[in-house]
Design a protein around this motif. Structure first.
Motif, PDB file in Angstrom:
ATOM      1  N   UNK A 121       0.778  -1.267   0.049  1.00 40.00           N
ATOM      2  CA  UNK A 121      -0.040   0.027  -0.123  1.00 40.00           C
ATOM      3  C   UNK A 121       0.870   1.158  -0.055  1.00 40.00           C
ATOM      4  N   UNK A 122       1.151   1.760  -1.328  1.00 45.26           N
ATOM      5  CA  UNK A 122       2.107   2.630  -1.100  1.00 45.26           C
ATOM      6  C   UNK A 122       1.230   4.038  -1.200  1.00 45.26           C
ATOM      7  N   UNK A 123       1.718   4.954  -0.234  1.00 44.99           N
ATOM      8  CA  UNK A 123       0.938   6.025   0.180  1.00 44.99           C
ATOM      9  C   UNK A 123       1.103   7.219  -0.810  1.00 44.99           C
ATOM     10  N   UNK A 124       0.148   7.836  -1.438  1.00 45.62           N
ATOM     11  CA  UNK A 124       0.346   8.977  -2.442  1.00 45.62           C
ATOM     12  C   UNK A 124      -0.068  10.419  -1.594  1.00 45.62           C
ATOM     13  N   UNK A 132      -4.972   8.388   0.166  1.00 40.65           N
ATOM     14  CA  UNK A 132      -4.955   7.579  -1.319  1.00 40.65           C
ATOM     15  C   UNK A 132      -3.732   6.972  -1.369  1.00 40.65           C
ATOM     16  N   UNK A 133      -3.903   5.676  -2.083  1.00 47.61           N
ATOM     17  CA  UNK A 133      -2.569   4.893  -2.491  1.00 47.61           C
ATOM     18  C   UNK A 133      -2.365   4.711  -3.943  1.00 47.61           C
ATOM     19  N   UNK A 134      -1.242   4.454  -4.210  1.00 45.43           N
ATOM     20  CA  UNK A 134      -0.818   4.307  -5.570  1.00 45.43           C
ATOM     21  C   UNK A 134      -1.651   3.132  -6.409  1.00 45.43           C
ATOM     22  N   UNK A 135      -2.355   2.192  -5.884  1.00 47.18           N
ATOM     23  CA  UNK A 135      -3.270   1.298  -6.654  1.00 47.18           C
ATOM     24  C   UNK A 135      -4.526   1.467  -6.699  1.00 47.18           C
ATOM     25  N   UNK A 136      -4.683   2.944  -6.288  1.00 46.05           N
ATOM     26  CA  UNK A 136      -5.874   3.552  -6.425  1.00 46.05           C
ATOM     27  C   UNK A 136      -6.931   3.389  -5.478  1.00 46.05           C
TER      28      UNK A 136
END
Length: 369
Positions: A121-124, A132-136
């Motif tokens: 879960x890459x935080x954006x 909001x995470x990079x995977x949507x």
């Protein structure tokens, strides 16, 4: 009241563990796909951070994986002069034991219930209580804690400060299974830390728990683009070793032998730091810990401060479970004072290491008159 921790490093995991001990739920969001996705680095000197492990109920388990022999130290000058040798008795207290970063991280991870850490879960970004995470994907939060390291994305919600180059560039190498492959070098380095300090250059060799010796060759008073100008061909390990040895004119052959024996992984690392004493206005709903809050030169303080940050923020939240703003305010007041002093000490230590009298400076530090 949802607590979201961004980053499954030592500080973020310490926070999650102390919260768990006090019956408070939290979720740790980590960009890496799994706990074993990448190597976790070398050994850590854990001193003040032991308080955090005590608050987490993990001190005995920490002592079981820590290495008391890692407290040994040898300090030399480039011509081979031995300035200091400290060998730790087997029954000595574990005041500053060394521990493999991976072992310490595993200890913290294993102390948390399944599902607390959400991998991949890459935080954006965050706004209006929504992550909001990079995977949507997205998730809600009431308190967002940035434990996301030197290049923290959460930090941008609180301050415009960014890490700046410190004038130090490090080449990291290692020798695997050194006791079998190079027993003479293993005996020279010993069981703990082995420092050779010269005029603007240092060699720090450190015994690791997996049987290898990790070596950091530091070049001080250098520019951020120094690697490009150094002439080190990183894509050709044999030539890179030869070039590194060439950058150590006049050094005792015993020390350059460590470079000649190193494995093919030769990693450059530019050292950056946040401004000493960085603060920001307390903001309800968001705070930082660890390198995200106070990135400092690597002289033995960063991991300890991160562990303490996590534990003390956890205790503040346990003391104010219904008032996150009060908990964050209390935590930040203490954290700013504690880590500001640690950052100043780290900057002063780096300045001493960069000086022509680095070895004598360190001798005076470890053996004050």
């Amino acid at each position: 009241m949802a607590i979201a921790i961004i980053g499954a490093g030592l500080g973020g995991l310490a926070l999650a563990r102390v919260l768990h001990v006090h019956g408070i739920d939290a979720v740790v969001y980590e960009r890496e796909p799994s706990r074993g996705a990448r190597a976790q680095g070398g050994m850590l000197d854990i001193h003040s951070g032991q308080r955090a492990l005590r608050e987490a109920g993990l001190l005995d388990r920490f002592h079981a994986v820590a290495r008391g022999a890692g407290q040994d130290m040898r300090l030399l000058e480039p011509d081979g002069t031995l300035l200091l040798q400290e060998d730790t008795p087997d029954d000595a207290p574990l005041d500053r034991p060394e521990v493999d970063r991976a072992d310490l991280r595993d200890l913290l991870l294993d102390s948390l219930p399944d599902g607390v850490v959400r991998w991949g879960r890459a935080f954006v970004s965050a706004d209006d209580g929504l992550l909001h995470f990079a995977d949507g994907g997205s998730a809600t939060y009431d308190l967002l804690v940035g434990a996301d390291g030197a290049n923290s994305r959460v930090r941008t919600l609180l301050t415009d400060a960014r890490p700046a180059h410190t004038g130090q560039n490090i080449i990291e190498v290692s020798i695997s299974d050194i006791d079998r492959t190079h027993p003479d070098l293993a005996a020279m380095v010993g069981r703990g830390n082995y420092w050779v300090l010269g005029n603007g250059v240092s060699l720090a060799a450190q015994r690791n728990g997996d049987g290898r010796v990790r070596i950091g060759l530091s070049f001080y008073n250098t520019a951020e683009d120094w690697f490009a100008a150094s002439g080190i061909p990183f894509d050709d390990p044999a030539a890179a070793r030869a070039r590194l040895i060439g950058l150590l004119p006049g050094w005792d052959p015993r020390f350059t032998a460590l470079i000649a024996a190193c494995d093919d992984a030769i990693v450059p690392r530019a050292i950056t730091a946040l401004p000493v004493g960085l603060t920001w206005p307390s903001t309800p709903g968001v705070t930082l810990l660890g390198d995200a809050a106070h990135l400092m030169p690597p002289v033995g303080q960063g991991a300890n401060m991160a562990l303490l940050d996590g534990a003390l923020l956890g205790l503040a939240l346990a003391a104010h479970p219904d008032d996150f703003a009060a908990a964050v305010h209390d935590y930040e007041d203490e954290m700013f004072a504690r880590t500001g002093a640690a950052a100043r000490m780290s900057a002063d230590m780096q300045e001493s290491l960069a000086s022509p009298d680095a070895a004598r400076n360190m001798l005076a530090f470890f053996r004050p008159a």
